[in-house]
Design a protein around this motif. Structure first.
Motif, PDB file in Angstrom:
ATOM      1  N   ALA A  44      44.192  46.701  37.140  1.00 48.52           N
ATOM      2  CA  ALA A  44      43.278  45.555  37.097  1.00 48.52           C
ATOM      3  C   ALA A  44      42.124  45.721  38.076  1.00 48.52           C
ATOM      4  N   ASP A  45      42.420  46.128  39.301  1.00 47.93           N
ATOM      5  CA  ASP A  45      41.355  46.324  40.277  1.00 47.93           C
ATOM      6  C   ASP A  45      40.412  47.444  39.852  1.00 47.93           C
ATOM      7  N   VAL A  67      41.240  36.149  33.960  1.00 44.59           N
ATOM      8  CA  VAL A  67      42.102  36.567  35.070  1.00 44.59           C
ATOM      9  C   VAL A  67      42.112  35.510  36.171  1.00 44.59           C
ATOM     10  N   VAL A  68      40.937  35.000  36.531  1.00 46.87           N
ATOM     11  CA  VAL A  68      40.862  33.987  37.588  1.00 46.87           C
ATOM     12  C   VAL A  68      41.516  32.690  37.130  1.00 46.87           C
ATOM     13  N   GLN A  70      43.966  32.416  35.304  1.00 47.07           N
ATOM     14  CA  GLN A  70      45.409  32.627  35.373  1.00 47.07           C
ATOM     15  C   GLN A  70      45.931  32.547  36.808  1.00 47.07           C
ATOM     16  N   GLY A  71      45.027  32.320  37.757  1.00 47.42           N
ATOM     17  CA  GLY A  71      45.430  32.126  39.141  1.00 47.42           C
ATOM     18  C   GLY A  71      45.216  33.301  40.065  1.00 47.42           C
ATOM     19  N   HIS A  72      44.613  34.373  39.562  1.00 48.46           N
ATOM     20  CA  HIS A  72      44.380  35.555  40.389  1.00 48.46           C
ATOM     21  C   HIS A  72      43.028  35.426  41.097  1.00 48.46           C
ATOM     22  N   ARG A  74      41.881  36.503  43.752  1.00 47.21           N
ATOM     23  CA  ARG A  74      41.300  37.658  44.444  1.00 47.21           C
ATOM     24  C   ARG A  74      40.206  38.329  43.621  1.00 47.21           C
ATOM     25  N   PHE A  75      40.096  37.947  42.352  1.00 47.28           N
ATOM     26  CA  PHE A  75      39.031  38.481  41.507  1.00 47.28           C
ATOM     27  C   PHE A  75      37.815  37.554  41.440  1.00 47.28           C
TER      28      PHE A  75
END
Length: 282
Positions: A44-45, A67-68, A70-72, A74-75
């Motif tokens: 992903a990164d 992605v964000v 979905q709670g991530h 850090r992106f």
């Protein structure tokens, strides 16, 4: 004695990372999308980097939004960068602020650029000052550059002297830029060299531009070739622009095209200039 669990192989991520390191982010996108689908932890990164390095802003924004959501978080910073490139400035600001609030200090630099471009210079300076005081090296250097862009040499000098430290080499480049603007060329050159020795992110690029401005074309090219060797940010455009200004058109075209392929709009304008077109045309 219990043996540690083996790290699962990530063949697709490894392939994509190699393509990124070779300067082929577009080639990396497809393989890294398959790596994400396969659940490889590093994918992903790497895919986010491939999208951004290749200037695939729409694809980056579409995927990173999901992605964000979905709670991530850090992106969030990288999503903010993509949205800013697409002109979605309100959403970009929201994502970049989220990134800063959740501890991604480096996002303060991208947010400051967004604020500066909207004429909110005081906010940008305050934000970078906060990030610099919190230990972000890029912010410490960028607050100096922001003052220089605004034509406030005294404020730039004060910030450069406050944050300059050999433990943070990028701040030495900023100090060198200030000394160059003050007409203290010998001191500027000394700081550029020291920054390069310490591995500052854009030391050779900045030093090369400084030498070009002094008419030392041989020295400038030497430093810009070093910038290429160290893969400094934006090296291809700066080297291409230098070669274009020197009338070495075929060589310039190669490097400008590399930069265009990475999504650099300035390189696109320079390439149009080389081709005799209107730099304002897409």
């Amino acid at each position: 004695m219990t043996q540690p669990s083996p790290v699962p192989p990530e063949p697709l991520s490894a392939e994509g990372a190699a393509q990124l390191d070779a300067g082929r982010p577009l080639d990396a996108v497809d393989v890294l999308r398959r790596a994400v689908a396969a659940g490889e932890p590093s994918a992903a990164d790497l895919l986010a980097r491939a999208y951004l390095d290749s200037g695939s802003w729409h694809e980056a924004a579409d995927w990173l939004t999901v992605v964000v959501e979905q709670g991530h978080v850090r992106f969030a910073g990288r999503l903010g960068v993509a949205l800013a490139e697409l002109g979605e400035r309100a959403r970009a600001e929201s994502m970049l602020r989220l990134a800063v609030e959740t501890g991604e200090l480096v996002a303060a630099n991208d947010l400051a650029i967004l604020l500066r471009d909207e004429g909110r210079l005081a906010e940008a300076v305050q934000l970078l000052g906060y990030a610099a005081e919190s230990g972000d090296e890029l912010a410490a250097a960028n607050v100096v550059e922001l003052h220089l862009e605004a034509g406030n040499l005294s404020a730039a000098a004060a910030a450069a002297e406050r944050y300059a430290a050999q433990s943070r080499p990028d701040t030495l480049v900023a100090l060198a830029d200030v000394r160059a603007m003050e007409g203290r060329a010998d001191e500027a050159e000394s700081w550029y060299r020291r920054a390069g020795e310490l591995g500052a992110l854009r030391a050779h690029t900045a030093y090369g531009q400084f030498l070009a401005g002094r008419g030392d074309t041989a020295g400038a090219e030497r430093e810009l070739r070093e910038a290429e060797r160290h893969a400094e940010p934006g090296w291809a455009y700066v080297l291409g622009r230098f070669l274009l200004d020197e009338g070495r058109l075929d060589e310039a075209r190669r490097y400008l095209q590399i930069s265009v392929d990475s999504g650099d709009s300035s390189a696109r304008q320079a390439l149009a200039e080389l081709d005799g077109g209107d730099p304002g045309d897409d």
